[in-house]
Write a protein that holds these residues in place. Structure first.
Motif, PDB file in Angstrom:
ATOM      1  N   PRO A 174      44.940  37.901  54.400  1.00  0.00           N
ATOM      2  CA  PRO A 174      45.670  37.482  53.207  1.00  0.00           C
ATOM      3  C   PRO A 174      47.123  37.940  53.286  1.00  0.00           C
ATOM      4  O   PRO A 174      47.523  38.622  54.226  1.00  0.00           O
ATOM      5  N   SER A 175      47.878  37.576  52.280  1.00  0.00           N
ATOM      6  CA  SER A 175      49.279  38.006  52.263  1.00  0.00           C
ATOM      7  C   SER A 175      49.343  39.533  52.215  1.00  0.00           C
ATOM      8  O   SER A 175      48.451  40.181  51.666  1.00  0.00           O
ATOM      9  N   PRO A 176      50.376  40.135  52.767  1.00  0.00           N
ATOM     10  CA  PRO A 176      50.468  41.603  52.834  1.00  0.00           C
ATOM     11  C   PRO A 176      50.509  42.283  51.468  1.00  0.00           C
ATOM     12  O   PRO A 176      50.164  43.454  51.362  1.00  0.00           O
ATOM     13  N   ARG A 177      50.848  41.568  50.419  1.00  0.00           N
ATOM     14  CA  ARG A 177      50.954  42.242  49.132  1.00  0.00           C
ATOM     15  C   ARG A 177      49.582  42.557  48.528  1.00  0.00           C
ATOM     16  O   ARG A 177      49.491  43.326  47.591  1.00  0.00           O
ATOM     17  N   ILE A 178      48.473  41.970  49.067  1.00  0.00           N
ATOM     18  CA  ILE A 178      47.146  42.339  48.565  1.00  0.00           C
ATOM     19  C   ILE A 178      46.855  43.801  48.852  1.00  0.00           C
ATOM     20  O   ILE A 178      46.156  44.472  48.110  1.00  0.00           O
ATOM     21  N   PHE A 179      47.454  44.346  49.908  1.00  0.00           N
ATOM     22  CA  PHE A 179      47.186  45.728  50.275  1.00  0.00           C
ATOM     23  C   PHE A 179      48.034  46.723  49.477  1.00  0.00           C
ATOM     24  O   PHE A 179      47.945  47.917  49.685  1.00  0.00           O
ATOM     25  N   ARG A 180      48.853  46.236  48.570  1.00  0.00           N
ATOM     26  CA  ARG A 180      49.577  47.136  47.676  1.00  0.00           C
ATOM     27  C   ARG A 180      48.624  47.732  46.639  1.00  0.00           C
ATOM     28  O   ARG A 180      48.840  48.822  46.147  1.00  0.00           O
ATOM     29  N   SER A 181      47.575  47.001  46.329  1.00  0.00           N
ATOM     30  CA  SER A 181      46.575  47.496  45.394  1.00  0.00           C
ATOM     31  C   SER A 181      45.333  47.889  46.177  1.00  0.00           C
ATOM     32  O   SER A 181      44.763  47.083  46.921  1.00  0.00           O
ATOM     33  N   ARG A 182      44.930  49.123  46.005  1.00  0.00           N
ATOM     34  CA  ARG A 182      43.746  49.617  46.710  1.00  0.00           C
ATOM     35  C   ARG A 182      42.504  48.832  46.292  1.00  0.00           C
ATOM     36  O   ARG A 182      41.665  48.496  47.115  1.00  0.00           O
ATOM     37  N   TRP A 183      42.381  48.511  45.019  1.00  0.00           N
ATOM     38  CA  TRP A 183      41.204  47.806  44.529  1.00  0.00           C
ATOM     39  C   TRP A 183      41.146  46.377  45.041  1.00  0.00           C
ATOM     40  O   TRP A 183      40.086  45.869  45.393  1.00  0.00           O
TER      41      TRP A 183
END
Length: 68
Positions: free
Chosen positions: A3-12
């Motif tokens: 997925p886009s890298p910004r999904i990993f900004r949220s741990r959940w």
């Protein structure tokens, strides 16, 4: 596909995404296991044509061969 890298900004969100990947892998592996043909766990000796071989056939073959 990642997925886009910004999904990993949220741990959940990352944990939910990873859980979906694991769920998909388990589902695929389970379907492959259930689609496999049922086989007998005991090994049955067969000849070159695939016919089962029993002890009588083996003794006939042993008696036909010359002893050294």
């Amino acid at each position: 596909m990642l997925p886009s890298p910004r999904i990993f900004r949220s741990r959940w969100a990352a944990l939910l995404w990873a859980g979906g990947i694991v769920w998909f892998a388990i589902d695929v592996a389970d379907n492959a296991k259930s689609d496999a043909p049922a086989t007998n766990t005991a090994a049955v000796a067969t000849d070159a044509t695939g016919a089962p071989v029993d002890q009588h056939d083996l003794s006939v073959l042993q008696n036909a061969m010359p002893a050294n």
